[in-house]
Design a protein around this motif. Structure first.
Motif, short mmCIF file in Angstrom:
data_model
loop_
_atom_site.label_atom_id
_atom_site.label_comp_id
_atom_site.label_asym_id
_atom_site.label_seq_id
_atom_site.Cartn_x
_atom_site.Cartn_y
_atom_site.Cartn_z
N UNK A 25 0.01 -8.68 13.36
CA UNK A 25 1.47 -8.63 13.29
C UNK A 25 2.10 -9.11 14.59
N UNK A 26 1.55 -8.65 15.72
CA UNK A 26 2.08 -9.03 17.02
C UNK A 26 1.97 -10.53 17.25
N UNK B 278 1.69 -4.11 3.98
CA UNK B 278 0.30 -3.82 3.62
C UNK B 278 -0.24 -2.63 4.42
N UNK B 279 0.05 -2.60 5.71
CA UNK B 279 -0.39 -1.49 6.56
C UNK B 279 0.27 -0.19 6.10
N UNK C 268 -6.29 -0.44 11.66
CA UNK C 268 -4.88 -0.42 12.03
C UNK C 268 -4.63 -1.30 13.24
N UNK C 269 -5.53 -1.22 14.23
CA UNK C 269 -5.39 -2.05 15.43
C UNK C 269 -5.47 -3.53 15.09
N UNK D 55 -2.81 3.90 6.93
CA UNK D 55 -3.82 4.09 7.97
C UNK D 55 -3.36 5.09 9.02
N UNK D 56 -2.11 4.97 9.46
CA UNK D 56 -1.62 5.87 10.51
C UNK D 56 -1.58 7.32 10.02
#
Length: 302
Positions: free
Chosen positions: A190-191, A238-239, A183-184, A244-245
């Motif tokens: 993304x960032x 996708x995330x 996730x990170x 994942x979260x």
């Protein structure tokens, strides 16, 4: 006789587990492939539109690559990441986890396996677990099973150590670390892409407002802003699709619940000693509820 029955059912459980792993891999790889293909298609389409006119052959090749990539991405989504594909995987996983629950309750001699004929009860209940998934048994023929160390009959301490604590340490505490790392990684990507898009947008805005630079403003720069935005949105989707979260939160919550049950067993409220069958059922229910929650979550459209 108990060991033979357990080994037979455990082998069947592993078959379902391996089949579920393969089905899940198809969904996960299909989703990632669709992400990559969509990005390639967007980039190739923008190159086709922004390259100089004297590079007509290259522009045509980029247009062709974009069309192929986007078409294949659509095909992959429809066949590898479809609702039916996800449902097939989650049903197979549900059968595997259901068989595991019954085996461990049998080995722990918890109700309903505390009577005179627990083997018959085990056969009936495991048959009932597999009955609704008979249409999926074709997937079992594609797996190779090597069975080792199936569970054996356990006393109270062995059940807590080999089932509950092992589930906590080897799964509910280790998996969240893996998912948190993934996730990170995606969040950082993304960032970074969002930052690139912001810089491009600011550049386009500045050049469009500067009269002296207006004629020099690359007409394709705004198109690249759209591409960057598309890639960022694709990563976010996708995330969200991989949950994942949710998985991190769910696994950590189940680990805490199981630890609380162990603490309550070792230090029950005064004058209220817990029933062994109730304790085992509570532990298995906590694991089952968690399994059902993430299986249901996967079925929802992100």
């Amino acid at each position: 006789m108990n060991d033979e029955v357990i080994a037979k059912i455990w082998r069947r459980r592993i078959e379902w587990s391996r089949a579920a792993d393969k089905l899940k891999a198809g969904v996960v790889y299909g989703r990632f492939a669709a992400l990559v293909l969509n990005v390639v298609g967007a980039v190739a389409a923008t190159l086709s539109a922004t390259l100089p006119s004297d590079m007509s052959q290259t522009r045509a090749n980029c247009a062709l690559l974009s069309a192929i990539a986007l078409a294949v991405a659509t095909y992959v989504k429809a066949h590898m990441v479809s609702v039916d594909a996800i449902r097939t995987w989650t049903r197979a996983r549900s059968v595997s986890e259901g068989l595991k629950t019954e085996v461990y309750m049998f080995c722990a001699r918890a109700r309903p396996y505390d009577g005179n004929d627990p083997v018959t009860v085990l056969n009936e209940r495991t048959h009932a677990v597999q009955k609704p998934a008979e249409d999926l048994e074709q997937h079992l023929s594609n797996v190779t099973v090597t069975i080792s160390n199936p569970p054996t009959m356990m006393n109270e301490d062995e059940y807590i150590e080999k089932r509950v604590k092992q589930q906590i340490n080897d799964f509910y505490l280790s998996k969240p670390r893996l998912y948190a790392k993934r996730l990170t990684t995606f969040r950082r990507a993304e960032l970074a892409i969002g930052l690139i898009g912001t810089v491009l947008s600011a550049t386009v805005a500045f050049l469009s407002q500067n009269e002296s630079a207006r004629t020099a403003t690359p007409s394709g720069l705004a198109a690249w802003v759209a591409v960057v935005t598309t890639i960022s949105a694709a990563l976010s989707a996708h995330v969200a699709a991989d949950r994942y979260d949710f998985l991190v939160m769910s696994y950590n919550g189940t680990a805490r619940r199981l630890e609380e049950l162990i603490d309550q067993w070792h230090a029950p409220p005064m004058n209220k000693p817990p029933s062994w069958s109730i304790f085992v059922k509570s532990c298995e229910d906590a694991i089952s509820v968690e399994n059902e929650s993430w299986l249901a979550k996967w079925m929802k459209k992100p």
